[in-house]
Motif scaffolding. Structure first.
Motif, PDB file in Angstrom:
ATOM      1  N   GLN A 129       0.637  -1.240   0.090  1.00  0.00           N
ATOM      2  CA  GLN A 129      -0.088   0.225   0.291  1.00  0.00           C
ATOM      3  C   GLN A 129       0.816   1.558  -0.422  1.00  0.00           C
ATOM      4  O   GLN A 129       1.308   2.431   1.091  1.00  0.00           O
ATOM      5  N   TYR A 130       1.440   1.664  -0.973  1.00  0.00           N
ATOM      6  CA  TYR A 130       2.886   2.426  -1.008  1.00  0.00           C
ATOM      7  C   TYR A 130       2.512   4.112  -1.107  1.00  0.00           C
ATOM      8  O   TYR A 130       2.610   5.052  -0.513  1.00  0.00           O
ATOM      9  N   GLU A 131       0.808   4.094  -1.421  1.00  0.00           N
ATOM     10  CA  GLU A 131       0.754   5.550  -1.089  1.00  0.00           C
ATOM     11  C   GLU A 131       0.491   5.827  -0.021  1.00  0.00           C
ATOM     12  O   GLU A 131       0.704   6.718   0.255  1.00  0.00           O
ATOM     13  N   SER A 137       3.516   5.843   2.413  1.00  0.00           N
ATOM     14  CA  SER A 137       4.579   7.435   1.797  1.00  0.00           C
ATOM     15  C   SER A 137       3.765   7.998   2.990  1.00  0.00           C
ATOM     16  O   SER A 137       5.001   8.466   3.264  1.00  0.00           O
ATOM     17  N   LEU A 165       7.995   5.055  -3.453  1.00  0.00           N
ATOM     18  CA  LEU A 165       7.964   6.795  -3.869  1.00  0.00           C
ATOM     19  C   LEU A 165       9.141   5.665  -5.447  1.00  0.00           C
ATOM     20  O   LEU A 165       8.068   6.245  -6.577  1.00  0.00           O
ATOM     21  N   GLU A 214       8.011   2.488  -6.243  1.00  0.00           N
ATOM     22  CA  GLU A 214       7.929   1.545  -6.873  1.00  0.00           C
ATOM     23  C   GLU A 214       6.005   2.526  -7.319  1.00  0.00           C
ATOM     24  O   GLU A 214       5.383   2.202  -8.293  1.00  0.00           O
ATOM     25  N   MET A 215       6.177   4.268  -6.945  1.00  0.00           N
ATOM     26  CA  MET A 215       4.863   4.506  -7.248  1.00  0.00           C
ATOM     27  C   MET A 215       5.477   5.519  -8.740  1.00  0.00           C
ATOM     28  O   MET A 215       5.007   6.599  -9.662  1.00  0.00           O
ATOM     29  N   LYS A 216       7.020   4.917  -9.206  1.00  0.00           N
ATOM     30  CA  LYS A 216       7.297   6.096  -9.928  1.00  0.00           C
ATOM     31  C   LYS A 216       7.579   7.268 -10.235  1.00  0.00           C
ATOM     32  O   LYS A 216       7.703   8.133 -11.308  1.00  0.00           O
ATOM     33  N   GLU A 266       6.372  12.263 -14.166  1.00  0.00           N
ATOM     34  CA  GLU A 266       6.492  12.262 -12.764  1.00  0.00           C
ATOM     35  C   GLU A 266       4.550  13.230 -12.017  1.00  0.00           C
ATOM     36  O   GLU A 266       4.259  13.209 -11.441  1.00  0.00           O
ATOM     37  N   ARG A 298       1.224  12.446 -12.924  1.00  0.00           N
ATOM     38  CA  ARG A 298       0.944  11.217 -12.219  1.00  0.00           C
ATOM     39  C   ARG A 298       0.461  11.345 -10.821  1.00  0.00           C
ATOM     40  O   ARG A 298      -0.385  11.021 -10.442  1.00  0.00           O
ATOM     41  N   ASN A 319      -3.651  12.124  -9.607  1.00  0.00           N
ATOM     42  CA  ASN A 319      -4.067  11.054  -8.132  1.00  0.00           C
ATOM     43  C   ASN A 319      -4.080  12.211  -6.938  1.00  0.00           C
ATOM     44  O   ASN A 319      -3.784  12.424  -6.061  1.00  0.00           O
ATOM     45  N   PHE A 342      -3.353  11.229  -3.744  1.00  0.00           N
ATOM     46  CA  PHE A 342      -1.981  11.196  -3.082  1.00  0.00           C
ATOM     47  C   PHE A 342      -1.549  12.715  -3.271  1.00  0.00           C
ATOM     48  O   PHE A 342      -0.942  13.133  -2.577  1.00  0.00           O
TER      49      PHE A 342
END
Length: 527
Positions: free
Chosen positions: A63-65, A68, A95, A97-99, A402, A405, A409, A412
């Motif tokens: 659960q990267y967001e 982070s 981050l 992983e979220m590119k 970036e 992205r 979202n 985020f």
């Protein structure tokens, strides 16, 4: 993702006792008097301890967001100063992983600067990877300066060999660069470019035979690729350049002839082959090239030198009328270019103004839509294709990706870490654009100096033309001038048809579908 999860399991899951041990080592000794030192909570079930565990659990769960955002806020807590290297490192992994490579890079740089022995090596490795993905020379140089190749994982060493080789090339350490490029394995995605760079380093080091072998290896490795494969075409041009450096003019001409006409490098190869033809005294062939190079199809190419080269060829064959036309074309074409470059440099001191011209040129190139430029398009196009500018524009593109992205979202973007990420990307975008502006200005200054020098050469050539005309007139008055006979007058139309040409008595027209098929039918005028 599996590799990062495995890393988290090994590095990021710290037992409560380990946290307590780290805190005890970091805490300063108590003094007899003065304010009490507030230590980080060490109890297993303290609220702060639970927040750390929850954040790490979110990270392990992919659960990267959420992870982070939690890690970002925890890393700013003064009570967790000893745990900050771990929290920042894991935040960088999230981050990645979220590119969001640029934002991740800042975390790894912080970890490296903290000097925590447990995380520094891993942070250097990850920084090298994200810097490579971004194409950011500054980050790459910083990461490489910290790297010990023996500590670097084997699966990423090819990238490191390649990037350090590039740095050595820029420093003109050609032997060291060649050695590093040679270490890139054949299965690597960097292999083709490493081979090309290795050959280029060998050429720069005047090891022409070694460079030839390297370029031949690259060409052989692309044997099954289409004729327009860029690595294949680049290797063919490189072989031609090596032969030219050996002064094997005929060999170079033959090698340049292998470049397919429907590849974007063909125009460069045609111009370079013209030099080889001039050195080999193949004047008709080189003039045939110029019919293509100077057709309106290539109006947006910045090639002032080619017009002077054409006038020199006319000088060799005593075609003074044609020479006068070409010199006038040079002055009429590049005189305004020179003036506009000078005016733009004098009128603008802000680097952003130079970047904006480059950006407009990119818009024209990509969309073919008319955009108002303050500089000639061929100048802007030429600058944008310079190596350092091209690389910096790629970096700006990755930053734009970036930002897209993040903006796409809102959940985020509106978090503390999202706002921080947006700030980082915006700042880096602005700095990168200013950097491109400085590069563009430097190239414009060089172009202005180059045009000044070429104008001086044009003056010398015109002087030789006047002398030639005077001598020709003397011979004509003495009755010794040559008859007006065409070089190929005795060769009939069938000769050209049989050899793949369509025969036209050239009168100054051009045919877009016949680019590269011209055959000069002019006449010799020298005794």
């Amino acid at each position: 993702m599996r590799n990062i999860i495995a890393t988290l399991l090994l590095l990021s899951f710290v037992a409560p006792s380990a946290f307590a041990q780290q805190r005890r080592k970091a805490a300063p000794p108590r003094r007899a008097a003065g304010p009490a030192v507030v230590a980080a909570p060490q109890a297993k079930n303290s609220p702060l301890r639970q927040q750390v565990n929850q954040a790490l659990a979110l990270a392990r769960g992919g659960q990267y967001e959420q992870a982070s955002n939690a890690l970002f806020q925890l890393a700013r807590r003064s009570e967790l100063q000893a745990e900050r290297p771990q929290l920042k490192y894991v935040l960088g992994l999230m981050l990645m992983e979220m590119k969001l490579n640029q934002v991740a890079a800042f975390q790894f740089v912080d970890v490296i600067r903290m000097g925590n022995s447990k995380y520094v090596k891993n942070a250097i490795e990850k920084l090298s990877i994200v810097a490579d993905n971004l194409g950011d020379d500054t980050l790459l140089n910083y990461a490489v300066s910290k790297v010990d190749l023996n500590d670097f994982p084997a699966n990423n060493r090819d990238m490191l060999y390649f990037r350090i080789g590039e740095i050595k090339m820029k420093a003109r350490e050609f032997a060291k660069a060649s050695e590093l490029f040679s270490k890139v394995s054949s299965g690597s995605r960097y292999y083709n470019q490493a081979l090309f760079n290795r050959g280029t380093a060998e050429l720069e080091g005047n090891q022409v035979d070694m460079a030839m072998q390297t370029f031949q290896t690259l060409l052989a490795s692309r044997d099954g690729a289409p004729v327009t494969d860029t690595n294949r075409v680049a290797s063919q041009i490189a072989i031609a350049r090596a032969l030219y450096q050996k002064q094997d003019w005929d060999g170079a001409i033959d090698a340049y002839a292998q470049v397919p006409r429907d590849h974007f490098l063909w125009h460069d190869g045609l111009f370079e082959s013209s030099w080889a033809m001039l050195r080999a005294a193949r004047f008709r062939s080189v003039l045939s090239n110029f019919q293509s190079l100077h057709s309106s199809y290539y109006d947006d190419f910045y090639i002032p030198e080619s017009l002077l080269l054409r006038s020199i060829v006319y000088l060799y064959i005593c075609k003074y009328d044609e020479m006068e036309k070409v010199l006038s074309l040079f002055e009429n074409t590049y005189g305004p270019v020179r003036a506009k470059i000078g005016d733009f440099i004098r009128a603008n001191t802000d680097a952003m103004a130079f970047y904006e011209e480059v950006e407009k040129g990119q818009t024209i190139k990509k969309t073919d839509k008319p955009v108002a430029l303050r500089l000639p398009y061929n100048v802007v196009k030429n600058i944008s294709e310079e190596g350092n500018v091209k690389r910096a524009l790629y970096y700006i593109k990755r930053l734009n990706d970036e930002k897209t992205r993040i903006d796409a979202n809102p959940g985020f973007r509106n978090t503390p870490v999202g706002q921080y990420a947006l700030k980082v990307v915006n700042n880096r975008q602005r700095n990168a654009k200013l950097s491109v502006g400085d590069m563009a200005k430097a190239h414009m200054l060089n172009m202005r100096v180059e045009l000044r020098d070429l104008y001086e050469q044009a003056g010398f050539i015109r002087y030789e033309m006047i002398n030639g005309k005077k001598e020709s007139l003397k011979m004509k008055l003495a009755g010794k001038d040559l008859p007006a006979e065409q070089i190929d007058e005795k060769i009939d139309r069938t000769f050209y048809v049989q050899n793949g040409y369509e025969y036209y008595p050239f009168q100054g027209e051009y045919w877009l579908d016949e680019i590269g098929n011209y055959h000069y039918l002019g006449k010799q005028s020298c005794e």
